[in-house]
Write a protein that holds these residues in place. Structure first.
Motif, PDB file in Angstrom:
ATOM      1  N   GLN A 192       0.818  -1.204   0.000  1.00 33.00           N
ATOM      2  CA  GLN A 192       0.000   0.000   0.000  1.00 33.00           C
ATOM      3  C   GLN A 192       0.859   1.264   0.000  1.00 33.00           C
ATOM      4  O   GLN A 192       0.569   2.233  -0.684  1.00 33.00           O
ATOM      5  CB  GLN A 192      -0.894   0.084   1.244  1.00 33.00           C
ATOM      6  CG  GLN A 192      -1.978  -0.917   1.278  1.00 33.00           C
ATOM      7  CD  GLN A 192      -1.584  -2.071   2.157  1.00 33.00           C
ATOM      8  OE1 GLN A 192      -0.461  -2.566   2.045  1.00 33.00           O
ATOM      9  NE2 GLN A 192      -2.482  -2.498   3.011  1.00 33.00           N
ATOM     10  N   CYS A 237       2.268   1.872  -3.295  1.00 28.21           N
ATOM     11  CA  CYS A 237       1.214   2.413  -4.119  1.00 28.21           C
ATOM     12  C   CYS A 237       1.034   3.914  -3.887  1.00 28.21           C
ATOM     13  O   CYS A 237       0.965   4.710  -4.822  1.00 28.21           O
ATOM     14  CB  CYS A 237      -0.036   1.640  -3.689  1.00 28.21           C
ATOM     15  SG  CYS A 237      -1.346   1.687  -4.813  1.00 28.21           S
ATOM     16  N   GLU A 238       0.985   4.271  -2.615  1.00 24.47           N
ATOM     17  CA  GLU A 238       0.788   5.677  -2.275  1.00 24.47           C
ATOM     18  C   GLU A 238       1.964   6.527  -2.744  1.00 24.47           C
ATOM     19  O   GLU A 238       1.809   7.666  -3.142  1.00 24.47           O
ATOM     20  CB  GLU A 238       0.609   5.838  -0.762  1.00 24.47           C
ATOM     21  CG  GLU A 238      -0.679   5.240  -0.215  1.00 24.47           C
ATOM     22  CD  GLU A 238      -1.912   5.786  -0.929  1.00 24.47           C
ATOM     23  OE1 GLU A 238      -1.931   6.989  -1.242  1.00 24.47           O
ATOM     24  OE2 GLU A 238      -2.841   4.997  -1.192  1.00 24.47           O
ATOM     25  N   ARG A 297       1.615   7.214  -6.363  1.00 29.47           N
ATOM     26  CA  ARG A 297       0.594   8.237  -6.574  1.00 29.47           C
ATOM     27  C   ARG A 297       1.098   9.621  -6.190  1.00 29.47           C
ATOM     28  O   ARG A 297       0.741  10.621  -6.807  1.00 29.47           O
ATOM     29  CB  ARG A 297      -0.655   7.919  -5.754  1.00 29.47           C
ATOM     30  CG  ARG A 297      -1.397   6.721  -6.263  1.00 29.47           C
ATOM     31  CD  ARG A 297      -2.528   6.346  -5.354  1.00 29.47           C
ATOM     32  NE  ARG A 297      -3.610   7.317  -5.420  1.00 29.47           N
ATOM     33  CZ  ARG A 297      -4.779   7.145  -4.787  1.00 29.47           C
ATOM     34  NH1 ARG A 297      -4.976   6.066  -4.060  1.00 29.47           N
ATOM     35  NH2 ARG A 297      -5.722   8.051  -4.888  1.00 29.47           N
ATOM     36  N   ARG A 353      -4.922   2.449   4.958  1.00 30.11           N
ATOM     37  CA  ARG A 353      -4.167   3.433   5.739  1.00 30.11           C
ATOM     38  C   ARG A 353      -3.783   2.840   7.107  1.00 30.11           C
ATOM     39  O   ARG A 353      -2.672   3.000   7.605  1.00 30.11           O
ATOM     40  CB  ARG A 353      -5.049   4.675   5.899  1.00 30.11           C
ATOM     41  CG  ARG A 353      -4.761   5.583   7.040  1.00 30.11           C
ATOM     42  CD  ARG A 353      -4.163   6.905   6.561  1.00 30.11           C
ATOM     43  NE  ARG A 353      -2.726   6.893   6.674  1.00 30.11           N
ATOM     44  CZ  ARG A 353      -1.888   7.373   5.770  1.00 30.11           C
ATOM     45  NH1 ARG A 353      -2.339   7.867   4.620  1.00 30.11           N
ATOM     46  NH2 ARG A 353      -0.593   7.361   5.965  1.00 30.11           N
TER      47      ARG A 353
END
Lengths: 308, 308
Positions: free
Chosen positions: A227, A230-231, A234, B118
């Motif tokens: 994650q 991924c962030e 982005r 998150r």
DNA sequence: TACGTTCCATTCATATATGAATATCAGACA
DNA sequence: TGTCTGATATTCATATATGAATGGAACGTA
């Protein structure tokens, strides 16, 4: 440290019954034992835990705060026990009940939701409990009925099926590409800020097989969680590898060298042999299989990354 | 039907220990009881369930298929028991362990995933177990630590907090609007195919308060699940009400009468009082609160739909 | 105030589950 | 083949948990 674990489960059973009935006598009736017995069991539990579980009131026993804190766990035990009884009785032949799925965080949070939504439509009486973890779960010893994994499980006595291959590709934020330019071949790409992802060892080896020399130092960033990776893509931190279908869904990122053959990840469905023919497990399996497939490639010529 | 539920949990404990150790003697040592006792308990369990749990082999006992089917449940009990022991010992002061969240399917599948992503980044050592169900869960009696609900829970001894209001609006597929035209006021809208959603009673009442007379017959379709509703809008079946943030994320649908004040839905976070200060529960609570808020309106002047 | 009811605590005889000791069996190894 | 080891079954004296009976305290009601 002392093991308080040793406390006899009968005591917990007693505890639970007293909470449910509100009195020793009532619980005794419900449980088919005598009231003094139950009183002693509760007392024993309190002594062993060193906690006052109940306020003794003339009308019966009511939970203390500490008791309340234990109740959810005790209830969970009771549910499991009742599940066990059902399984033993062979009565769980209906399409209802709970099915527990375990999947990697990434799969659970990005791939599974739409599939589970579909599942809720097709089988409204099946409750899904989703456990998102990257830890390899032992299906035999943990309460998970179906596992969605990125590798072929090696345990014996499990049923596995390869659903397909998750295609990976290079992606970067549009903002990053505007700032740094878009590479048009591998050599150019290697001059960029590369984001190493959590399987980087595997990735490096996979890259080596494709004749692409790469070392750990070539990565500008590394992180363990997909994650985060991924962030970071982005956020424009660099060029990284991510699932093609996911990248395609994100308007702020763009594929880089879309035709470069980045090795994919296999997706496996697993259940324990003994659960294979439980109707609700079979039903969920089917929906998972059908639901995940469209997002995956069935092309077996795509190279894949093997587990360590 | 007979209640097999009555089987003493001590037997399950014995069963589990024998599986783990692989032999009666070993299990007896581990459990601190004698080998004959354990042998008898296993036998008792087999008799009560009417199932052969183990193959008696010279080297020890190994599970039969039926035994294997029961094992996950037994293991779940053990996990709960160990959770209970931890809670009782007051040692669960760390930011690790499992937190169980229950939410409506809809919230669980559409709103929660990014928040949970998150969470996995912020608290990698906290495992999340997500139970997607619309049933109102009793936090005291069910193993859920935090509930995300569309209404204010009425139970006593729970902590609740309103996170905000989920704005709803009319939406339709672009294909539908091309075919049937886009209504420019409420009167025109009522001539269209309307999709009633699962809270339609509430919705009808809410509409009535706004001076908009509506009956059940005005709906072209009705369904219980919000997901189905959602899919029908996407498929162009008519004009329906859905969450604004969700509609905005779907390229194939478009808002209809975007400024019409459709009543919203409140979103409440709930936990049991006794768990409020458990660090990992508190941590998850915080992330949920912060993660869900951006998607919600804090405007209290928006009318809301009250629960039945 | 007295009575009936409901609850918990205590007592003591008893049934029950337990453990030590022992028998028995199967495989490993010399 | 004989012996050793580690396993499960069996036996029986005993410790332990259990239940029936009883006492006592709180509460509602006539």
């Amino acid at each position: 440290m002392e093991r308080i674990d040793r406390l006899d489960w009968t005591l917990i059973q007693a505890f639970l019954s007293v909470v449910a009935e509100g009195s020793l006598s009532g619980a005794a009736r419900a449980l088919g034992v005598s009231q003094p017995t139950l009183g002693r069991q509760v007392k024993a539990m309190e002594e062993q835990l060193g906690i006052a579980l109940f306020y003794r009131q003339p009308k019966g026993l009511s939970l203390t705060g500490e008791g309340e804190a234990l109740l959810p766990h005790a209830t969970a035990m009771a549910e499991a026990a009742s599940g066990l009884a059902t399984a033993a009785a062979g009565h769980d032949n209906s399409l209802q009940g709970t099915v527990r799925i375990t999947a990697s965080d990434f799969t659970a949070l990005y791939s599974l939701p739409p599939v589970l939504a579909r599942l809720r439509i097709d089988h409204p009486d099946i409750q899904i409990e989703l456990n998102a973890t990257d830890l390899s779960e032992n299906l035999l010893f943990r309460e998970a009925d179906i596992a969605v994994r990125m590798y072929r499980p090696t345990q014996l006595e499990v049923i596995t099926k390869k659903i397909g291959i998750l295609k990976l590709g290079f992606f970067a934020a549009k903002s990053y590409l505007e700032r740094r330019g878009t590479p048009s071949n591998i050599e150019e790409l290697m001059q960029h800020d590369l984001l190493g992802y959590d399987r980087s060892e595997r990735f490096i080896r996979g890259a080596a097989k494709l004749g692409w020399q790469l070392t750990r130092q070539d990565f500008a960033f590394r992180c363990d969680a997909q994650q985060v990776h991924c962030e970071m893509i982005r956020a424009g931190a660099g060029i990284g590898v991510m699932a093609c279908n996911l990248g395609a869904r994100m308007p702020e990122v763009e594929a880089v060298l879309p035709h470069f053959p980045v090795p994919g990840l296999e997706l496996w469905l697993t259940t324990h042999e003994a659960l294979r023919h439980t109707p609700r497990v079979a039903a969920v399996w089917k929906v998972l299989e059908n639901g995940l497939k469209p997002d995956l490639s069935q092309d077996n010529s795509i190279p894949i990354m093997h587990s360590p």
